[in-house]
Design a protein around this motif. Structure first.
Motif, mmCIF file in Angstrom:
data_model
loop_
_atom_site.group_PDB
_atom_site.id
_atom_site.type_symbol
_atom_site.label_atom_id
_atom_site.label_comp_id
_atom_site.label_asym_id
_atom_site.label_seq_id
_atom_site.Cartn_x
_atom_site.Cartn_y
_atom_site.Cartn_z
ATOM 1 N N ALA A 66 0.831 -1.211 0.000
ATOM 2 C CA ALA A 66 0.000 0.000 0.000
ATOM 3 C C ALA A 66 0.863 1.257 0.000
ATOM 4 O O ALA A 66 0.569 2.227 -0.709
ATOM 5 C CB ALA A 66 -0.938 0.004 1.207
ATOM 6 N N LEU A 69 2.134 1.550 -3.598
ATOM 7 C CA LEU A 69 1.075 1.903 -4.548
ATOM 8 C C LEU A 69 0.559 3.324 -4.344
ATOM 9 O O LEU A 69 0.261 4.029 -5.313
ATOM 10 C CB LEU A 69 -0.079 0.911 -4.449
ATOM 11 C CG LEU A 69 0.225 -0.496 -4.949
ATOM 12 C CD1 LEU A 69 -0.920 -1.434 -4.617
ATOM 13 C CD2 LEU A 69 0.510 -0.483 -6.448
ATOM 14 N N LEU A 70 0.456 3.745 -3.106
ATOM 15 C CA LEU A 70 -0.052 5.084 -2.807
ATOM 16 C C LEU A 70 1.046 6.149 -2.839
ATOM 17 O O LEU A 70 0.758 7.330 -2.702
ATOM 18 C CB LEU A 70 -0.760 5.091 -1.447
ATOM 19 C CG LEU A 70 -1.977 4.175 -1.345
ATOM 20 C CD1 LEU A 70 -2.492 4.123 0.087
ATOM 21 C CD2 LEU A 70 -3.065 4.600 -2.316
ATOM 22 N N ARG A 71 2.286 5.691 -3.006
ATOM 23 C CA ARG A 71 3.450 6.594 -3.063
ATOM 24 C C ARG A 71 3.465 7.560 -1.880
ATOM 25 O O ARG A 71 3.491 8.776 -2.038
ATOM 26 C CB ARG A 71 3.482 7.338 -4.385
ATOM 27 C CG ARG A 71 3.714 6.421 -5.550
ATOM 28 C CD ARG A 71 3.926 7.203 -6.827
ATOM 29 N NE ARG A 71 4.308 6.264 -7.880
ATOM 30 C CZ ARG A 71 3.567 6.027 -8.935
ATOM 31 N NH1 ARG A 71 2.425 6.658 -9.110
ATOM 32 N NH2 ARG A 71 3.972 5.180 -9.842
ATOM 33 N N GLN A 72 3.428 6.966 -0.699
ATOM 34 C CA GLN A 72 3.403 7.756 0.536
ATOM 35 C C GLN A 72 4.643 7.440 1.386
ATOM 36 O O GLN A 72 4.570 6.680 2.350
ATOM 37 C CB GLN A 72 2.135 7.445 1.332
ATOM 38 C CG GLN A 72 0.864 7.867 0.662
ATOM 39 C CD GLN A 72 0.770 9.373 0.554
ATOM 40 O OE1 GLN A 72 1.126 10.096 1.470
ATOM 41 N NE2 GLN A 72 0.311 9.859 -0.585
ATOM 42 N N SER A 75 4.595 7.277 5.192
ATOM 43 C CA SER A 75 3.949 6.115 5.816
ATOM 44 C C SER A 75 4.972 5.113 6.327
ATOM 45 O O SER A 75 4.657 4.296 7.193
ATOM 46 C CB SER A 75 3.022 5.422 4.819
ATOM 47 O OG SER A 75 1.991 6.287 4.427
#
Length: 180
Positions: A66, A69-72, A75
């Motif tokens: 995640a 995929l969310l490029r965070q 996180s």
């Protein structure tokens, strides 16, 4: 051969993760570290024997998937929090089972654990639950506050020292005081 190598890599990468992330975050390590952690947790999930172990491994792999995929990248600071909360769930859930996780481990050495030993293992399980709550809260507070240097020091050094002190202290207490 893959199992021991994968486990060793995962342990080494997990232990060094906070410091790798802290010192590598500005050098573009985000994708590679997240991908390596995701891959290693997937390998671990494939090699696990119990459903609970597979679930924990898959949840941690999903966390990193995640994040990618969310490029965070921010996180990534929450991984130690996730690990502590999952460990809390595993230890805490065992308090509602016939045998706690600590009791199952104790029975490997003492199959005929007396009732006072069962009570003691239940207490130790509660103490570990308290530690995981504290550890998750400390890591979350540091991640949330943006104190990334303190986060790296706490999650990469201090939390391991605290775990070692708790583990060693319990062992000394059990051997010296309880004499078991």
């Amino acid at each position: 051969m893959l199992k021991p190598i994968g486990q060793i890599l995962l342990v080494l990468l997990s232990l060094s993760y906070p410091l790798l992330w802290y010192y590598g975050r500005e050098q573009g390590i985000f994708f590679w570290l997240a991908a390596a952690m995701c891959g290693l947790w997937l390998i671990r999930a494939a090699l696990q024997k119990t459903r609970a172990q597979k679930t924990v491994s898959l949840l941690l792999a999903a966390f990193f998937a995640a994040v990618i995929l969310l490029r965070q990248p921010d996180s990534m600071y929450w991984y130690p929090v996730a690990v502590s909360l999952l460990m809390l769930a595993v230890f805490g859930a065992s308090l509602f089972a016939e045998q706690t996780l600590i009791e199952r481990l104790a029975r490997l050495q003492h199959p005929d654990l007396p009732p006072e030993g069962v009570r003691y293992t239940r207490l130790v399980t509660r103490i570990w639950c308290g530690f995981f709550i504290f550890n998750a809260a400390a890591a979350a507070l540091l991640a949330w506050s943006g104190k990334h240097e303190w986060w790296a020091i706490y999650t990469g050094i201090v939390s391991y020292i605290l775990m070692g002190v708790l583990f060693a202290g319990e062992w000394v207490y059990r051997k010296a005081v309880l004499k078991i």
